[in-house]
Structure formats: structure tokens, C-alpha cells
Motif scaffolding. Structure first.
Motif, PDB file in Angstrom:
ATOM      1  N   ARG A 156       0.832  -1.219   0.000  1.00 44.01           N
ATOM      2  CA  ARG A 156       0.000   0.000   0.000  1.00 44.01           C
ATOM      3  C   ARG A 156       0.861   1.262   0.000  1.00 44.01           C
ATOM      4  N   GLN A 157       1.934   1.226   0.772  1.00 43.05           N
ATOM      5  CA  GLN A 157       2.846   2.379   0.785  1.00 43.05           C
ATOM      6  C   GLN A 157       3.446   2.590  -0.607  1.00 43.05           C
ATOM      7  N   ASN A 158       3.905   1.503  -1.224  1.00 39.58           N
ATOM      8  CA  ASN A 158       4.486   1.608  -2.568  1.00 39.58           C
ATOM      9  C   ASN A 158       3.474   2.123  -3.568  1.00 39.58           C
ATOM     10  N   LEU A 159       2.252   1.654  -3.472  1.00 41.72           N
ATOM     11  CA  LEU A 159       1.199   2.097  -4.384  1.00 41.72           C
ATOM     12  C   LEU A 159       0.921   3.587  -4.198  1.00 41.72           C
ATOM     13  N   ALA A 160       0.843   4.020  -2.947  1.00 40.72           N
ATOM     14  CA  ALA A 160       0.609   5.448  -2.682  1.00 40.72           C
ATOM     15  C   ALA A 160       1.753   6.289  -3.233  1.00 40.72           C
ATOM     16  N   GLU A 161       2.991   5.808  -3.077  1.00 41.76           N
ATOM     17  CA  GLU A 161       4.151   6.545  -3.579  1.00 41.76           C
ATOM     18  C   GLU A 161       4.172   6.588  -5.104  1.00 41.76           C
ATOM     19  N   VAL A 162       3.749   5.510  -5.755  1.00 44.55           N
ATOM     20  CA  VAL A 162       3.693   5.496  -7.222  1.00 44.55           C
ATOM     21  C   VAL A 162       2.605   6.439  -7.717  1.00 44.55           C
ATOM     22  N   VAL A 163       1.439   6.392  -7.067  1.00 45.55           N
ATOM     23  CA  VAL A 163       0.320   7.247  -7.483  1.00 45.55           C
ATOM     24  C   VAL A 163       0.707   8.723  -7.376  1.00 45.55           C
ATOM     25  N   MET A 164       1.516   9.070  -6.371  1.00 41.44           N
ATOM     26  CA  MET A 164       1.925  10.468  -6.194  1.00 41.44           C
ATOM     27  C   MET A 164       2.729  10.970  -7.397  1.00 41.44           C
ATOM     28  N   THR A 165       3.379  10.073  -8.128  1.00 45.99           N
ATOM     29  CA  THR A 165       4.232  10.491  -9.252  1.00 45.99           C
ATOM     30  C   THR A 165       3.476  10.564 -10.570  1.00 45.99           C
ATOM     31  N   LEU A 166       2.234  10.137 -10.588  1.00 43.88           N
ATOM     32  CA  LEU A 166       1.467  10.142 -11.838  1.00 43.88           C
ATOM     33  C   LEU A 166       1.082  11.575 -12.218  1.00 43.88           C
ATOM     34  N   PRO A 167       1.101  11.869 -13.500  1.00 41.43           N
ATOM     35  CA  PRO A 167       0.706  13.214 -13.919  1.00 41.43           C
ATOM     36  C   PRO A 167      -0.776  13.471 -13.628  1.00 41.43           C
TER      37      PRO A 167
END
Length: 190
Positions: A82-93
Motif C-alpha cells: 500500500r505504501q508503494n502504491l501510494a508513492e507510485v500514485v503520487m508520481t502520476l501526472p
């Protein structure tokens, strides 16, 4: 066994019974020694069984704690994902990163607590396994002591039947070894 005057028993029982009712000092000594050895052997057998039960209980506790540690590690991995997913989502345009920063931080914090719990259960499982190993070692000591006493009883029976004094000495010697082994088990010697 007796019932209405009918007796059925083995040769050793027969010899012990007659020694108890006779005036033969040699046979009386062997009969008393056999009774004492049987009592000591029974006590050693009980203690051996108790330590074996302890070892099994400790091993069970280790398995419970190991399972709980695995559960905690699985939960840790879920929080990590979940942490990784949240961190990836933060980088999406087009995504507001502030919206997911709190989630990522919370998951990271949660993981630290979960990791500590998992490590605590792993350590507890190791301690239970160590206690189980110690109890099994003690069980083996009691089993050896019991076996020596049983061998001494058998030698006493042979002594009673053969009336050989050297055999009586051997029976006493093996009984002594059994007592030493029992003392080592009692006091925790290795």
C-alpha cells in the motif's frame, strides 16, 4: 493373581513372594532391593514423561508464536504494498501528491510497529524452541536413568534365580549408575 486359591504369576514374582515369607536373608535382600528399584524407576519414569510433555507444550508454543510472526510479516508486506502504491500514485501526472503523502507516511509508520511485533514473536518462538530442546534433553536423561533401573531389576531377578552373589553386585552397580543418571537429570547436568 489370585482368586479362590488359584495363583498365576511369573517366576520372579514367585521367587519374590517366597523370599518375603521365608527366612533366607539373600532372597530377602534381593526382594527389598527389587521393590526399591521399582519405586525409584517408577519415579524416574514419571519425571521423564513430565519433561517430555513439557517439551511438546513448549514446541507447540513455539509453533503458535512462529505462526503469529508469519501473520505479522504478511500484514507488514500488505502495508508495504500500500505504501508503494501510494508513492507510485503520487508520481502520476495530474494527481495531487499531497493527497497521498499522508497515506504513504501512515503506511510507513504502521510498518515499523508491525515489524517490531513480528520480530518479538520470532524471538519468542526461538525461546520456546530452546526450552523444548532443554526439556527433551532432560527427558532423555530421565529415560536413561529409568532404563538403568529396569536393567537392575532384571539383574536382580536373575540373581534371585541363580543365587550368584557377583550378579547381585552387578545389579547394585547398574542401579547405582541409574541413580547417578537420575541425579544428573534432577540437577540439570548435561
Amino acid at each position: 493373581m489370585s482368586g479362590q486359591g488359584f495363583h498365576v504369576h511369573g517366576p520372579h514374582d514367585h521367587a519374590v513372594e517366597h523370599a518375603a515369607h521365608g527366612s533366607d536373608g539373600f532372597s530377602n535382600n534381593i526382594a527389598v532391593m527389587t521393590a526399591i528399584l521399582a519405586t525409584v524407576g517408577a519415579a524416574f519414569g514419571y519425571l521423564g514423561g513430565a519433561t517430555q510433555n513439557d517439551a511438546a507444550m513448549f514446541k507447540n508454543n513455539a509453533a503458535i508464536d512462529k505462526t503469529e510472526a508469519a501473520n505479522r510479516w504478511n500484514y507488514y508486506q500488505a502495508k508495504n504494498a500500500r505504501q508503494n502504491l501510494a508513492e507510485v500514485v503520487m508520481t502520476l501526472p495530474g494527481v495531487d501528491p499531497k493527497r497521498y503523502e499522508a497515506d504513504a507516511a501512515r503506511y510507513k509508520h504502521d510498518k515499523e510497529d508491525i515489524k517490531k511485533e513480528a520480530e518479538k514473536f520470532e524471538e519468542s518462538a526461538k525461546e520456546w524452541n530452546h526450552k523444548s530442546d532443554e526439556a527433551m534433553h532432560k527427558h532423555h536423561q530421565w529415560a536413561l536413568a529409568t532404563t538403568a533401573e529396569q536393567i537392575a531389576i532384571s539383574l536382580a531377578a536373575i540373581t534371585l534365580l541363580t543365587r550368584k552373589k557377583w550378579m547381585m553386585g552387578l545389579a547394585y552397580g547398574v542401579a547405582g549408575v541409574g541413580l547417578v543418571l537420575g541425579a544428573l537429570a534432577w540437577f540439570g547436568g548435561h
